[in-house]
Design a protein around this motif. Structure first.
Motif, short mmCIF file in Angstrom:
data_model
loop_
_atom_site.label_atom_id
_atom_site.label_comp_id
_atom_site.label_asym_id
_atom_site.label_seq_id
_atom_site.Cartn_x
_atom_site.Cartn_y
_atom_site.Cartn_z
N THR A 9 -21.65 -1.16 -9.97
CA THR A 9 -20.39 -1.85 -9.78
C THR A 9 -19.39 -0.89 -9.17
O THR A 9 -19.30 0.28 -9.53
CB THR A 9 -19.88 -2.37 -11.14
N VAL A 10 -18.58 -1.43 -8.21
CA VAL A 10 -17.58 -0.62 -7.55
C VAL A 10 -16.31 -1.44 -7.46
O VAL A 10 -16.36 -2.67 -7.39
CB VAL A 10 -18.05 -0.17 -6.14
N THR A 11 -15.17 -0.80 -7.52
CA THR A 11 -13.91 -1.51 -7.40
C THR A 11 -13.62 -1.84 -5.95
O THR A 11 -14.21 -1.25 -5.04
CB THR A 11 -12.75 -0.66 -7.95
N LEU A 12 -12.70 -2.79 -5.73
CA LEU A 12 -12.31 -3.10 -4.36
C LEU A 12 -11.73 -1.88 -3.64
O LEU A 12 -12.11 -1.60 -2.50
CB LEU A 12 -11.32 -4.26 -4.33
N GLY A 14 -12.50 1.09 -4.15
CA GLY A 14 -13.66 1.93 -3.90
C GLY A 14 -14.45 1.49 -2.68
O GLY A 14 -15.14 2.29 -2.05
N THR A 50 -18.01 -6.18 -5.11
CA THR A 50 -17.78 -5.25 -6.22
C THR A 50 -18.99 -5.16 -7.13
O THR A 50 -19.05 -4.26 -7.97
CB THR A 50 -16.55 -5.69 -7.03
N HIS A 51 -19.95 -6.06 -6.95
CA HIS A 51 -21.15 -6.04 -7.79
C HIS A 51 -22.42 -5.68 -7.01
O HIS A 51 -23.51 -5.74 -7.56
CB HIS A 51 -21.34 -7.41 -8.47
N THR A 190 -13.41 8.74 -2.15
CA THR A 190 -13.51 7.36 -2.63
C THR A 190 -12.69 6.40 -1.78
O THR A 190 -11.50 6.61 -1.54
CB THR A 190 -13.02 7.28 -4.09
#
Length: 344
Positions: A9-12, A14, A50-51, A190
């Protein structure tokens, strides 16, 4: 994404999301997901969410040529049906011979790594074309010199590269070494996005594999350059977005040995800043810096403060850009765009 392990999972932010894109959203957009395009093909596109990676569903009759790797799009949740593309913060594009529209290379890029090698592939005139392209897109350009381990002294290459543009950063690396990750870290943090451009065989795919720390199974194919002419073979055939060490993203692109300049006036002004600054001092406003009396640029060449070869390269690119850039003609309200001349 890095194929060494399942996607995390990554943030927007990111993924590279920024206030520039947030400001484009309306209240009606709250129901949609933001996806970043990771690959574009004739009839399909993939994206990063994000997933993890997703297959983007396309409405009927969508033209994928209007999208670039790195674009941000809104899509319906669950089905991932494309709704619309957000405006770009930057766009790398090039004109190809015979094409009516520019070819989109990469979108929303922060830094362009212009990759070349310390051998006969090193070509200042070609590098200037790449730099003009990056300047016009409004991105930062960094010259990345590869194969530094294969020459006795890379200093001459570094000096030639640094002289191509004011305040141009030049980094010398061995693309196979993890030391390259540390050397390029300032541009790979990042949420940052870099694009790799350059000729075939200079080490772009090797550098991608190192930055992304890909497993042997997931590595991009690489090819050696020919010993007789230092020219490389095409190994990357499509543009693609990859997550790299440090949390950034890299867009890999196929080798571009031939690069026509078109509609890059601002990029050329930045590239040849010393000529741009001298031009207003010429006697004639439309001075070509070739034979006119009172030419400040020719005076600088005569004084030894401007390299004559540099001026000649400026003239060639300036004329090519004028010839290839479409002009708007026709009566008001009925404007048409057309090329000034044939592409060389």
């Amino acid at each position: 994404m890095n194929n060494n392990a399942p996607s995390a999972t990554v943030t927007l932010p990111g993924l590279g999301w920024a206030p520039f894109y947030e400001e484009q959203l309306t209240p009606e957009d709250e129901e949609y997901d933001a996806l970043r395009i990771s690959s574009v093909h004739r009839s399909r596109m993939k994206g990063e969410s994000t997933h993890g990676p997703v297959r983007i569903s396309l409405p009927a009759h969508i033209n994928t040529s209007h999208f670039a790797v790195g674009d941000w799009v809104l899509a319906q949740p669950q089905s991932h049906l494309l709704v619309r593309r957000l405006e770009r913060r930057s766009l790398l594009e090039r004109q190809t011979v015979g094409a009516r529209n520019p070819q989109l290379i990469a979108a929303n890029v922060d830094t362009v790594f212009v990759v070349t090698s310390c051998n006969d592939d090193f070509n200042p005139a070609r590098l200037e074309r790449y730099l003009a392209l990056a300047n016009e897109a409004g991105t930062r350009a960094v010259i990345v010199l590869t194969k530094a381990d294969q020459v006795a002294d890379p200093a001459p290459y570094e000096a030639q590269a640094a002289a191509l543009q004011r305040e141009l950063e030049v980094v010398t690396i061995n693309a196979r070494s993890l030391d390259a990750v540390a050397a390029l870290a300032p541009w790979c943090g990042t949420g940052q996005t870099v694009a790799l451009i350059g000729s075939s065989g200079v080490g772009k795919s090797t550098l991608l594999n190192t930055l992304a720390r890909k497993s042997d199974e997931a590595k991009q194919a690489t090819g050696a350059i020919r010993e007789d002419d230092a020219k490389g073979r095409h190994t990357t055939t499509a543009r693609s977005l990859h997550r790299i060490a440090g949390g950034g993203w890299v867009i890999d692109t196929p080798g571009m040995r031939t690069l026509h300049v078109s509609d890059v006036s601002s990029g050329l002004e930045a590239l040849f800043a010393e000529i741009t600054e001298l031009a207003p001092n010429c006697r004639f406003r439309d001075c070509t810096h070739l034979h006119e009396p009172g030419c400040a640029v020719q005076a600088a060449v005569a004084a030894g403060t401007l390299d004559a070869a540099r001026l000649e390269r400026w003239r060639k690119l300036h004329e090519e850009n004028q010839q290839n850039t479409p002009t708007v003609t026709g009566a008001r309200g009925n404007k048409k765009s057309g090329p000034r001349g044939k592409f060389r």
